[in-house]
Write a protein that holds these residues in place. Structure first.
Motif, PDB file in Angstrom:
ATOM      1  N   ALA A  62       0.796  -1.334   0.025  1.00 27.46           N
ATOM      2  CA  ALA A  62      -0.038  -0.011   0.054  1.00 27.46           C
ATOM      3  C   ALA A  62       0.670   1.338  -0.062  1.00 27.46           C
ATOM      4  O   ALA A  62       0.330   2.348  -0.311  1.00 27.46           O
ATOM      5  CB  ALA A  62      -0.873  -0.051   1.304  1.00 27.46           C
ATOM      6  N   ALA A  63       2.063   1.054   0.045  1.00 25.29           N
ATOM      7  CA  ALA A  63       2.974   2.122   0.135  1.00 25.29           C
ATOM      8  C   ALA A  63       3.284   2.949  -0.983  1.00 25.29           C
ATOM      9  O   ALA A  63       3.578   2.227  -2.156  1.00 25.29           O
ATOM     10  CB  ALA A  63       4.396   1.986   0.880  1.00 25.29           C
ATOM     11  N   PRO A  64       3.160   4.363  -1.259  1.00 22.00           N
ATOM     12  CA  PRO A  64       3.701   4.830  -2.510  1.00 22.00           C
ATOM     13  C   PRO A  64       5.062   4.795  -2.833  1.00 22.00           C
ATOM     14  O   PRO A  64       5.840   4.152  -2.204  1.00 22.00           O
ATOM     15  CB  PRO A  64       3.096   6.233  -2.330  1.00 22.00           C
ATOM     16  CG  PRO A  64       3.365   6.484  -0.813  1.00 22.00           C
ATOM     17  CD  PRO A  64       3.099   5.119  -0.132  1.00 22.00           C
ATOM     18  N   MET A  87      10.102   0.386 -11.245  1.00 23.95           N
ATOM     19  CA  MET A  87       9.491  -0.386 -10.334  1.00 23.95           C
ATOM     20  C   MET A  87       8.018  -0.554 -10.290  1.00 23.95           C
ATOM     21  O   MET A  87       7.638   0.528 -10.352  1.00 23.95           O
ATOM     22  CB  MET A  87      10.028  -0.419  -8.776  1.00 23.95           C
ATOM     23  CG  MET A  87       9.771  -1.329  -7.561  1.00 23.95           C
ATOM     24  SD  MET A  87      10.548  -1.301  -6.376  1.00 23.95           S
ATOM     25  CE  MET A  87      10.169   0.352  -5.675  1.00 23.95           C
ATOM     26  N   MET A  88       7.299  -1.502 -10.340  1.00 26.34           N
ATOM     27  CA  MET A  88       5.900  -1.797 -10.448  1.00 26.34           C
ATOM     28  C   MET A  88       5.544  -2.369  -8.957  1.00 26.34           C
ATOM     29  O   MET A  88       6.129  -3.553  -8.657  1.00 26.34           O
ATOM     30  CB  MET A  88       5.397  -2.617 -11.339  1.00 26.34           C
ATOM     31  CG  MET A  88       5.667  -1.907 -12.942  1.00 26.34           C
ATOM     32  SD  MET A  88       4.926  -3.145 -14.350  1.00 26.34           S
ATOM     33  CE  MET A  88       6.708  -4.108 -14.459  1.00 26.34           C
ATOM     34  N   ILE A  89       4.763  -1.941  -8.240  1.00 24.67           N
ATOM     35  CA  ILE A  89       4.066  -2.626  -7.080  1.00 24.67           C
ATOM     36  C   ILE A  89       2.824  -2.977  -7.165  1.00 24.67           C
ATOM     37  O   ILE A  89       1.716  -1.769  -7.252  1.00 24.67           O
ATOM     38  CB  ILE A  89       4.366  -1.637  -5.841  1.00 24.67           C
ATOM     39  CG1 ILE A  89       5.952  -1.026  -5.716  1.00 24.67           C
ATOM     40  CG2 ILE A  89       3.817  -2.163  -4.407  1.00 24.67           C
ATOM     41  CD1 ILE A  89       6.720  -2.103  -5.103  1.00 24.67           C
ATOM     42  N   PRO A  90       2.463  -4.213  -7.547  1.00 22.83           N
ATOM     43  CA  PRO A  90       1.039  -4.520  -7.528  1.00 22.83           C
ATOM     44  C   PRO A  90       0.254  -4.327  -6.394  1.00 22.83           C
ATOM     45  O   PRO A  90       0.676  -4.326  -5.299  1.00 22.83           O
ATOM     46  CB  PRO A  90       1.341  -5.884  -8.108  1.00 22.83           C
ATOM     47  CG  PRO A  90       2.405  -6.532  -7.541  1.00 22.83           C
ATOM     48  CD  PRO A  90       3.391  -5.344  -7.445  1.00 22.83           C
ATOM     49  N   GLN A  91      -0.865  -4.024  -6.479  1.00 23.09           N
ATOM     50  CA  GLN A  91      -1.856  -3.870  -5.474  1.00 23.09           C
ATOM     51  C   GLN A  91      -2.113  -5.248  -4.589  1.00 23.09           C
ATOM     52  O   GLN A  91      -2.045  -6.398  -5.147  1.00 23.09           O
ATOM     53  CB  GLN A  91      -3.308  -3.313  -5.699  1.00 23.09           C
ATOM     54  CG  GLN A  91      -3.007  -1.955  -6.322  1.00 23.09           C
ATOM     55  CD  GLN A  91      -4.588  -1.319  -6.707  1.00 23.09           C
ATOM     56  OE1 GLN A  91      -5.624  -1.760  -6.213  1.00 23.09           O
ATOM     57  NE2 GLN A  91      -4.506  -0.293  -7.524  1.00 23.09           N
ATOM     58  N   SER A  92      -2.263  -5.276  -3.485  1.00 19.01           N
ATOM     59  CA  SER A  92      -2.544  -6.434  -2.757  1.00 19.01           C
ATOM     60  C   SER A  92      -3.598  -7.266  -3.334  1.00 19.01           C
ATOM     61  O   SER A  92      -4.782  -6.877  -3.393  1.00 19.01           O
ATOM     62  CB  SER A  92      -2.757  -6.212  -1.282  1.00 19.01           C
ATOM     63  OG  SER A  92      -2.972  -7.374  -0.343  1.00 19.01           O
ATOM     64  N   TYR A 419       7.363   7.755   5.553  1.00 19.88           N
ATOM     65  CA  TYR A 419       8.663   6.899   4.964  1.00 19.88           C
ATOM     66  C   TYR A 419       8.124   5.348   4.824  1.00 19.88           C
ATOM     67  O   TYR A 419       8.743   4.571   4.848  1.00 19.88           O
ATOM     68  CB  TYR A 419       9.878   7.091   5.747  1.00 19.88           C
ATOM     69  CG  TYR A 419      10.411   8.320   5.672  1.00 19.88           C
ATOM     70  CD1 TYR A 419      11.325   8.885   4.674  1.00 19.88           C
ATOM     71  CD2 TYR A 419      10.402   9.282   6.801  1.00 19.88           C
ATOM     72  CE1 TYR A 419      11.656  10.167   4.509  1.00 19.88           C
ATOM     73  CE2 TYR A 419      11.001  10.762   6.806  1.00 19.88           C
ATOM     74  CZ  TYR A 419      11.622  11.092   5.719  1.00 19.88           C
ATOM     75  OH  TYR A 419      11.987  12.139   5.695  1.00 19.88           O
ATOM     76  N   LEU A 420       6.943   5.249   4.769  1.00 22.59           N
ATOM     77  CA  LEU A 420       6.309   3.924   4.381  1.00 22.59           C
ATOM     78  C   LEU A 420       7.148   3.241   3.518  1.00 22.59           C
ATOM     79  O   LEU A 420       7.285   2.070   3.198  1.00 22.59           O
ATOM     80  CB  LEU A 420       5.002   3.929   4.251  1.00 22.59           C
ATOM     81  CG  LEU A 420       4.016   4.172   5.386  1.00 22.59           C
ATOM     82  CD1 LEU A 420       2.408   4.069   4.895  1.00 22.59           C
ATOM     83  CD2 LEU A 420       4.187   2.916   6.294  1.00 22.59           C
ATOM     84  N   TRP A 421       7.264   4.081   2.180  1.00 20.73           N
ATOM     85  CA  TRP A 421       7.895   3.422   0.924  1.00 20.73           C
ATOM     86  C   TRP A 421       9.233   2.698   1.128  1.00 20.73           C
ATOM     87  O   TRP A 421       9.775   1.617   0.400  1.00 20.73           O
ATOM     88  CB  TRP A 421       7.899   4.547  -0.069  1.00 20.73           C
ATOM     89  CG  TRP A 421       9.052   5.525   0.302  1.00 20.73           C
ATOM     90  CD1 TRP A 421       8.513   6.733   0.808  1.00 20.73           C
ATOM     91  CD2 TRP A 421      10.279   6.065   0.299  1.00 20.73           C
ATOM     92  NE1 TRP A 421       9.471   7.825   1.119  1.00 20.73           N
ATOM     93  CE2 TRP A 421      10.531   7.282   0.970  1.00 20.73           C
ATOM     94  CE3 TRP A 421      11.360   5.271  -0.120  1.00 20.73           C
ATOM     95  CZ2 TRP A 421      11.914   7.819   1.025  1.00 20.73           C
ATOM     96  CZ3 TRP A 421      12.743   5.628   0.156  1.00 20.73           C
ATOM     97  CH2 TRP A 421      12.831   6.914   0.375  1.00 20.73           C
ATOM     98  N   VAL A 422      10.034   2.817   2.301  1.00 19.71           N
ATOM     99  CA  VAL A 422      11.320   2.127   2.609  1.00 19.71           C
ATOM    100  C   VAL A 422      10.937   0.620   2.632  1.00 19.71           C
ATOM    101  O   VAL A 422      11.939  -0.186   2.429  1.00 19.71           O
ATOM    102  CB  VAL A 422      12.069   2.609   3.687  1.00 19.71           C
ATOM    103  CG1 VAL A 422      12.420   4.063   3.658  1.00 19.71           C
ATOM    104  CG2 VAL A 422      11.331   2.423   5.066  1.00 19.71           C
ATOM    105  N   ASP A 423       9.828   0.470   2.939  1.00 18.15           N
ATOM    106  CA  ASP A 423       9.525  -1.310   3.080  1.00 18.15           C
ATOM    107  C   ASP A 423       9.434  -1.691   1.634  1.00 18.15           C
ATOM    108  O   ASP A 423       9.567  -3.205   1.466  1.00 18.15           O
ATOM    109  CB  ASP A 423       7.808  -1.162   3.363  1.00 18.15           C
ATOM    110  CG  ASP A 423       7.777  -0.891   4.991  1.00 18.15           C
ATOM    111  OD1 ASP A 423       8.824  -1.023   5.901  1.00 18.15           O
ATOM    112  OD2 ASP A 423       6.525  -0.865   5.519  1.00 18.15           O
ATOM    113  N   HIS A 424       9.577  -0.968   0.566  1.00 14.31           N
ATOM    114  CA  HIS A 424       9.659  -1.893  -0.762  1.00 14.31           C
ATOM    115  C   HIS A 424      11.039  -2.274  -1.017  1.00 14.31           C
ATOM    116  O   HIS A 424      11.442  -3.226  -1.802  1.00 14.31           O
ATOM    117  CB  HIS A 424       9.571  -0.597  -1.708  1.00 14.31           C
ATOM    118  CG  HIS A 424       8.296  -0.050  -1.936  1.00 14.31           C
ATOM    119  ND1 HIS A 424       7.076  -0.990  -1.572  1.00 14.31           N
ATOM    120  CD2 HIS A 424       7.808   1.117  -2.274  1.00 14.31           C
ATOM    121  CE1 HIS A 424       5.879  -0.062  -1.806  1.00 14.31           C
ATOM    122  NE2 HIS A 424       6.453   1.170  -2.088  1.00 14.31           N
TER     123      HIS A 424
END
Length: 528
Positions: A62-64, A87-92, A419-424
């Motif tokens: 869910a992080a941007p 980088m592509m992050i698919p939705q859950s 900084y949620l995106w660091v989880d990527h």
């Protein structure tokens, strides 16, 4: 020093790539004279390549995705091997659909994170993925980064078709919790064997360890999931004392598969649990314990003296819940697993390496080498490690008294969300890295670190893929689950053990299943 070693690995990869490409007239990249590293020095690759990454391995879908100029981790990866990373992050819940759509449209990402070995094998069979076997010897540090069983998990039909995605975490979720205050009151020592544990559980049940004058305490609580499987709910830990485990556990010994749920030792394990049931040391509510939350409630109430729970229950938030629910914070401690009659001392088996990085078959040799170089840097550069595992220096972590200190738990809610995106990018974090978790209670970190020595290797049975022609698979599994529960509760006497084995052979075609297992083990090189 580590950065230089990583750079040398990259240079070795480049030399190897040149050798491979020279035979087919492909482009060569000559390494620069200066070494590159993670602080922005020149990459050893002169030509920039665009790499597309399908990252369903993110720890927070869910992080941007931040803009490149704000994305420090992305910048590090790009500079290390001179790439333009998209980088592509698919939705859950939509990853499979999204990936299949891309594949069907011919727009296959260069680097794909897959969550299961079944997916890895399926996409390889469909011709989507590249065989990485010819290239991996050029990356010895990357090979050393993961255990042999992790590499076995990404090997299929004799070929290495992926790179392990990230370490699974072991040694924390199935910790042996016991009430030290009850032991002290009853003048008993921490148990070290199954027999000693039984005596402690019996005393916890019968001798009023909480001193309230009521018969309201129990020695143990476990459970099973809604499908009737005993794994991960406590009873499986008791079985490990005898070196066996519930369904799906298959080992290889003396060039033969060993089905641990039919091993004679399983009969001993079930007899032990039945003894517990007869002595009424098991909280009768165990039959309703089908979610982890329900077991936590038992832990918080403090009316059970021994159970298998996550060591993070020692953290302040959970300690507060104990106080709110029971009016006190029970003196729970985490102890080593019992040493069983055959010398087994297992807190759990290492989780199977299901997740992996795969590379598109459409990628040419140059791109494969570049992607492997990126993964090599991502997973093995020690100075870069905290930037990926913990987050941003000065925010999530810093150097305190010469040591790296993870400060994530100290951040405000707003800062964490910013900084949620660091989880990527957290995949390089090691599964045994206590600092990664930023534990607040030193006892949690101590329990986690102590448990690591009791994490046994993963079982080869995890490498098996389901035989599509085995129409009895689901019914066989259900029968095994139900039978084990009946034996341990006494609804089925253990004198009928041989009948159980015979039924597996006659009604559920165990022989055919064994043949399928042997065939797959031979293909994997585990059986000659």
């Amino acid at each position: 020093m580590q950065r230089k070693a990583i750079t040398l690995a990259m240079l070795t990869a480049i030399v190897g790539m040149g050798t491979v490409l020279s035979g087919c007239g492909g482009p060569k990249e000559e390494p620069p004279a200066a070494s590159g590293n993670s602080e922005g020095q020149q990459s050893p690759f002169e030509t920039k390549l665009k790499i597309t990454m399908f990252n369903q391995g993110t720890f927070n879908a869910a992080a941007p995705i931040p803009p490149r100029e704000e994305d420090i981790q992305r910048q590090m990866l790009e500079e290390a091997v001179n790439i333009d990373l998209e980088m592509m992050i698919p939705q859950s819940g939509q990853a499979t659909t999204k990936l299949n759509t891309l594949i069907a449209g011919g727009d296959i990402p260069d680097l794909i994170f897959l969550k299961s070995r079944a997916d890895l094998a399926q996409y390889y069979d469909q011709g989507v993925l590249a065989d990485l076997t010819p290239y991996l010897d050029q990356f010895p540090e990357l090979q050393k980064r993961f255990s042999s069983d992790s590499w076995e998990a990404v090997t299929y039909q004799g070929q290495t078709i992926g790179v392990p995605g990230y370490d699974n975490v072991n040694g924390i979720s199935r910790s042996y919790f016991i009430r030290q205050d009850w032991l002290t009151k009853l003048n008993m020592e921490v148990p070290t064997t199954p027999d000693e544990l039984f005596e402690v559980m019996k005393a916890f049940t019968e001798k009023d360890p909480d001193g309230n004058g009521k018969n309201d305490t129990y020695g143990f609580i476990g459970g099973m999931n809604k499908e009737g499987n005993l794994q991960t709910y406590g009873f499986d830990s008791l079985m490990w004392m005898f070196g066996v485990n519930p369904p799906s556990a298959i080992d290889v010994k003396d060039n033969e598969p060993v089905f641990l749920y039919t091993d004679p030792k399983m009969k001993e394990a079930l007899a032990y649990i039945h003894k517990m049931m007869e002595a009424k040391v098991v909280d009768p509510d165990w039959v309703t314990m089908n979610t982890p939350d329900l077991l936590d409630q038992k832990l918080f109430k403090g009316k059970v003296g021994f159970m298998i729970r996550d060591a993070r229950r020692l953290e302040p938030d959970y300690q507060q819940k104990m106080k709110e629910i029971s009016g006190e914070v029970p003196e729970w401690i985490v102890i080593p697993p019992m040493t069983g009659p055959y010398g087994d001392q297992i807190v759990e088996r290492k989780s199977f390496q299901g997740n992996s990085w795969a590379i598109s078959k459409k990628a040419d040799k140059e791109k494969i080498i570049r992607i492997l170089s990126m993964l090599n840097y991502f997973f093995t550069d020690q100075e870069a490690y905290p930037n990926f595992a913990y987050g941003i220096k000065g925010i999530h972590w810093d150097v305190v008294d010469g040591k790296i200190k993870n400060k994530t738990s100290e951040l405000s809610k707003d800062m964490k969300e910013k900084y949620l995106w660091v989880d990527h990018y957290r995949m390089p974090r090691r599964g045994d890295d206590a600092e990664y978790f930023s534990f607040q209670n030193p006892k949690t970190a101590e329990a986690f670190e102590n448990n690591q020595k009791y994490v046994a290797p993963t079982l080869p049975g995890n490498l098996l893929t389901e035989d599509p022609n085995d129409s009895l698979a689901a019914d066989r599994q259900r029968y095994i689950n139900e039978s084990l529960v009946k034996f341990m509760t006494g609804k089925e006497p253990l004198s009928n053990w041989d009948n159980f084995l015979d039924t597996l052979e006659t009604k559920f075609d165990m022989q055919r299943y064994k043949e399928s297992v042997i065939k797959q083990f031979k293909e994997a090189g585990l059986i000659k």
